[in-house]
Every structure is written in structure tokens, then in C-alpha cells.
Design a protein around this motif. Sequence first.
Motif, PDB file in Angstrom:
ATOM      1  N   ILE A 177       0.812  -1.216   0.000  1.00  0.00           N
ATOM      2  CA  ILE A 177       0.000   0.000   0.000  1.00  0.00           C
ATOM      3  C   ILE A 177       0.846   1.267   0.000  1.00  0.00           C
ATOM      4  O   ILE A 177       0.612   2.178  -0.798  1.00  0.00           O
ATOM      5  N   THR A 178       1.848   1.321   0.860  1.00  0.00           N
ATOM      6  CA  THR A 178       2.545   2.603   1.019  1.00  0.00           C
ATOM      7  C   THR A 178       3.410   2.964  -0.185  1.00  0.00           C
ATOM      8  O   THR A 178       3.776   4.113  -0.361  1.00  0.00           O
ATOM      9  N   SER A 179       3.746   1.969  -1.039  1.00  0.00           N
ATOM     10  CA  SER A 179       4.493   2.346  -2.239  1.00  0.00           C
ATOM     11  C   SER A 179       3.586   2.360  -3.470  1.00  0.00           C
ATOM     12  O   SER A 179       4.052   2.439  -4.595  1.00  0.00           O
ATOM     13  N   ALA A 180       2.262   2.277  -3.218  1.00  0.00           N
ATOM     14  CA  ALA A 180       1.323   2.105  -4.334  1.00  0.00           C
ATOM     15  C   ALA A 180       1.000   3.397  -5.063  1.00  0.00           C
ATOM     16  O   ALA A 180       0.445   3.375  -6.139  1.00  0.00           O
ATOM     17  N   GLY A 181       1.302   4.523  -4.485  1.00  0.00           N
ATOM     18  CA  GLY A 181       0.938   5.735  -5.217  1.00  0.00           C
ATOM     19  C   GLY A 181       0.982   6.936  -4.317  1.00  0.00           C
ATOM     20  O   GLY A 181       1.396   6.832  -3.163  1.00  0.00           O
ATOM     21  N   PRO A 182       0.557   8.075  -4.838  1.00  0.00           N
ATOM     22  CA  PRO A 182       0.617   9.286  -4.036  1.00  0.00           C
ATOM     23  C   PRO A 182      -0.357   9.218  -2.859  1.00  0.00           C
ATOM     24  O   PRO A 182      -1.415   8.620  -2.968  1.00  0.00           O
ATOM     25  N   ALA A 183       0.031   9.801  -1.754  1.00  0.00           N
ATOM     26  CA  ALA A 183      -0.853   9.864  -0.592  1.00  0.00           C
ATOM     27  C   ALA A 183      -1.159  11.324  -0.309  1.00  0.00           C
ATOM     28  O   ALA A 183      -0.403  12.209  -0.699  1.00  0.00           O
ATOM     29  N   GLU A 184      -2.288  11.559   0.352  1.00  0.00           N
ATOM     30  CA  GLU A 184      -2.591  12.914   0.789  1.00  0.00           C
ATOM     31  C   GLU A 184      -2.682  12.903   2.310  1.00  0.00           C
ATOM     32  O   GLU A 184      -2.910  11.853   2.911  1.00  0.00           O
ATOM     33  N   PRO A 185      -2.509  14.060   2.946  1.00  0.00           N
ATOM     34  CA  PRO A 185      -2.622  14.067   4.409  1.00  0.00           C
ATOM     35  C   PRO A 185      -4.048  13.752   4.850  1.00  0.00           C
ATOM     36  O   PRO A 185      -5.005  14.176   4.185  1.00  0.00           O
ATOM     37  N   PHE A 186      -4.172  12.984   5.932  1.00  0.00           N
ATOM     38  CA  PHE A 186      -5.500  12.689   6.481  1.00  0.00           C
ATOM     39  C   PHE A 186      -5.685  13.526   7.742  1.00  0.00           C
ATOM     40  O   PHE A 186      -4.971  13.351   8.721  1.00  0.00           O
ATOM     41  N   THR A 187      -6.620  14.467   7.698  1.00  0.00           N
ATOM     42  CA  THR A 187      -6.887  15.299   8.879  1.00  0.00           C
ATOM     43  C   THR A 187      -8.368  15.205   9.217  1.00  0.00           C
ATOM     44  O   THR A 187      -9.211  15.065   8.313  1.00  0.00           O
ATOM     45  N   ILE A 188      -8.683  15.296  10.513  1.00  0.00           N
ATOM     46  CA  ILE A 188     -10.090  15.093  10.893  1.00  0.00           C
ATOM     47  C   ILE A 188     -10.972  16.229  10.377  1.00  0.00           C
ATOM     48  O   ILE A 188     -12.152  16.035  10.151  1.00  0.00           O
ATOM     49  N   ASP A 189     -10.396  17.396  10.156  1.00  0.00           N
ATOM     50  CA  ASP A 189     -11.210  18.516   9.668  1.00  0.00           C
ATOM     51  C   ASP A 189     -11.751  18.262   8.263  1.00  0.00           C
ATOM     52  O   ASP A 189     -12.787  18.784   7.885  1.00  0.00           O
ATOM     53  N   LYS A 190     -11.021  17.462   7.489  1.00  0.00           N
ATOM     54  CA  LYS A 190     -11.452  17.195   6.112  1.00  0.00           C
ATOM     55  C   LYS A 190     -12.187  15.870   5.982  1.00  0.00           C
ATOM     56  O   LYS A 190     -12.761  15.574   4.942  1.00  0.00           O
ATOM     57  N   ALA A 191     -12.150  15.055   7.025  1.00  0.00           N
ATOM     58  CA  ALA A 191     -12.669  13.684   6.899  1.00  0.00           C
ATOM     59  C   ALA A 191     -14.183  13.633   6.982  1.00  0.00           C
ATOM     60  O   ALA A 191     -14.811  14.356   7.759  1.00  0.00           O
ATOM     61  N   ASP A 192     -14.773  12.740   6.184  1.00  0.00           N
ATOM     62  CA  ASP A 192     -16.175  12.353   6.340  1.00  0.00           C
ATOM     63  C   ASP A 192     -16.212  11.179   7.322  1.00  0.00           C
ATOM     64  O   ASP A 192     -15.174  10.621   7.668  1.00  0.00           O
ATOM     65  N   ALA A 193     -17.422  10.782   7.708  1.00  0.00           N
ATOM     66  CA  ALA A 193     -17.559   9.564   8.520  1.00  0.00           C
ATOM     67  C   ALA A 193     -16.971   8.397   7.741  1.00  0.00           C
ATOM     68  O   ALA A 193     -17.147   8.318   6.523  1.00  0.00           O
ATOM     69  N   PRO A 194     -16.279   7.460   8.416  1.00  0.00           N
ATOM     70  CA  PRO A 194     -15.737   6.307   7.699  1.00  0.00           C
ATOM     71  C   PRO A 194     -16.831   5.398   7.134  1.00  0.00           C
ATOM     72  O   PRO A 194     -16.564   4.590   6.252  1.00  0.00           O
ATOM     73  N   VAL A 195     -18.031   5.536   7.658  1.00  0.00           N
ATOM     74  CA  VAL A 195     -19.201   4.806   7.145  1.00  0.00           C
ATOM     75  C   VAL A 195     -20.273   5.864   6.878  1.00  0.00           C
ATOM     76  O   VAL A 195     -21.156   6.092   7.700  1.00  0.00           O
ATOM     77  N   PRO A 196     -20.217   6.542   5.721  1.00  0.00           N
ATOM     78  CA  PRO A 196     -21.071   7.716   5.541  1.00  0.00           C
ATOM     79  C   PRO A 196     -22.547   7.408   5.301  1.00  0.00           C
ATOM     80  O   PRO A 196     -23.384   8.265   5.556  1.00  0.00           O
ATOM     81  N   ALA A 197     -22.858   6.185   4.833  1.00  0.00           N
ATOM     82  CA  ALA A 197     -24.260   5.899   4.490  1.00  0.00           C
ATOM     83  C   ALA A 197     -24.652   4.469   4.864  1.00  0.00           C
ATOM     84  O   ALA A 197     -24.989   3.661   4.003  1.00  0.00           O
ATOM     85  N   PRO A 198     -24.624   4.135   6.159  1.00  0.00           N
ATOM     86  CA  PRO A 198     -25.057   2.788   6.553  1.00  0.00           C
ATOM     87  C   PRO A 198     -26.542   2.602   6.244  1.00  0.00           C
ATOM     88  O   PRO A 198     -27.323   3.550   6.309  1.00  0.00           O
ATOM     89  N   ARG A 199     -26.912   1.348   5.933  1.00  0.00           N
ATOM     90  CA  ARG A 199     -28.341   1.093   5.693  1.00  0.00           C
ATOM     91  C   ARG A 199     -29.096   1.007   7.000  1.00  0.00           C
ATOM     92  O   ARG A 199     -30.264   1.374   7.075  1.00  0.00           O
TER      93      ARG A 199
END
Length: 283
Positions: free
Chosen positions: A52-74
Motif C-alpha cells: 500500500i505505502t508504495s502504491a501511489g501518491p498519498a494525501e494528508p488525512f486530517t479530521i477537519d477534512k474527513a467524512d464519517a468512515p461509514v457515511p451511508a449505513p443502511r
Amino acid sequence: MRIGVLAGRAKIVTSGRAFDIADISGRRFGPEPMAVYEAWDDFVAWAATADITSAGPAEPFTIDKADAPVPAPRQIFGVGLNYRAHQLESGLPEPDVPLVFTKFPSSVTGPAGTIDLPGDQVDWEVELAVVIGRRAYEVPADQAWSHVAGLTAAQDLSARDVQMRPAGTPQFSLGKSFPGFTPLGPVLVTPDEWVDRDAVPLSCAINGEETQSSTSADLIFDVPSLIAYLSGILPLLPGDVILTGTPSGVGIGQNPPRFLTDGDEILTQVGDLTMRHRVAARR
Ligand code: ZN
């Protein structure tokens, strides 16, 4: 493994960096987060061998930009009175079976930001949330963990006035489903990554003052028992969320009761996961 969501796309998050699941899997999984849960077993098998870590570009993960990890549970289930000290502060008898209500999926929000107060009796409830990875129907407790994608932090915000009315036949589902009343995140953490998945520390602070502090080892009905009970009635679907209950220290249990007011900050801590929200009176 940790799963987060940025701009509606599922990411693998490692050391504060977010790798786009659709990009690194050659579009085999994602980008839609719920599609990742739908294919959870295949996804986990792929991720175990992917570099994974050599698979491609990464972006910073910050809570201010994050959506819920499960945005649309049934389906979102809540469990009432599932910590003994909270059951005692509520003045209600200890339940023989889990007290289950639903939260509507439109109440889900991310791990940071501002939440509108629909009234003057909105209360906090820090909770450990379980996310289903594999469809579970009539699953015994000893097989329950194999149906779990991971755990995350949650708040079960509750408008006590709406929750408790009408007197005698309270309507929990509505009082706990205003927009923004189910913050989740910032990431889902798979069960193997927890120090002890059956004893997760959780706490809540309002404006820096700790109001709740406990561990999921004190649950009356633990995670396997809840999955066995719920799945004995209906199928639990990939991406479904179970809020396992809140420990003592909610506002309505204080004397006099205390509720959230304009500008208050809620700090939610579950294991090493942190969410930070501000509440605002509706204008
Ligand atoms: Zn709750």
C-alpha cells in the motif's frame, strides 16, 4: 488497518497519510466507501498482500477534512442502558435483553465540525461503534467478531425532550436522529489493531472538562452478545453500525441536568481515536 473517507472516497490511512483505495487497487475496490464494506472479505484479502505505502501518491488525512468512515449505513442500531453505572444514573431497572432503538442514517456526520442544536436539551453520549463487514444472520456470539469490519468512535447525540415524549411511550429514534446527531470517525480500525477489542477505553469532555470515562469491558451486553441478539432477529448488512451504549456521566444524569449550549466543544475519545465538534444554537 484503518479506513477513512476524504471527499467521498474510501482511503487506507496509515501514519496520517491517506491512500486512495480505488487508485491503488486498480479500481477493484471503491472509491465509494459503502462499496468497500459490501466487498469486505475480498477487500481485506487483497489489502493483506497489497504493497500500500508504495502504491501511489498519498494525501494528508486530517479530521477537519474527513467524512464519517461509514457515511451511508443502511441500518444504525443504538443500545440503551448498556453500562451498569449509566443504567443506575437513569433510575431504570437493569435490562434482561438489550434495549434497542434505531438512528436514521441521515443523522451521520464526520469526526469534526459544527452541529446545530435543535433545542435546549441536547445531551452527549460517547460510544464505541461497531461496523459490520460480513452479512450476519443468526450468528452465535462465538462467531460474531468474524462479521465485524472494525470499530470506530461515535457520539449518540440526543434531544432528551424529543426522546422522552410522549410520556409513557418515548420515541428514542426521533430524538436521536436530528442532522449531525451521529458523528462517526475519524477512521474505522479493524479488530486486530486494538490493544484489547473487548476493553476499549472511551471518554467525553465538554469544554475540556471530562464528563464520561469508562471502558467497553463494562458493557452489560458485549459486542458478540449484541451481534448474536440482533442477528437472531434480522440480517446485519455490510456497513451497518451498532452504537453499543454510553457509560455514565451524561448531562441528564447530573443534578441539576446539564445540556449543550451554543459554542460548547465536545471532545470524543475512543481508544486512540479523537473527534472534536462544536455545537451551535439554531438561529
Ligand atoms: Zn446511546
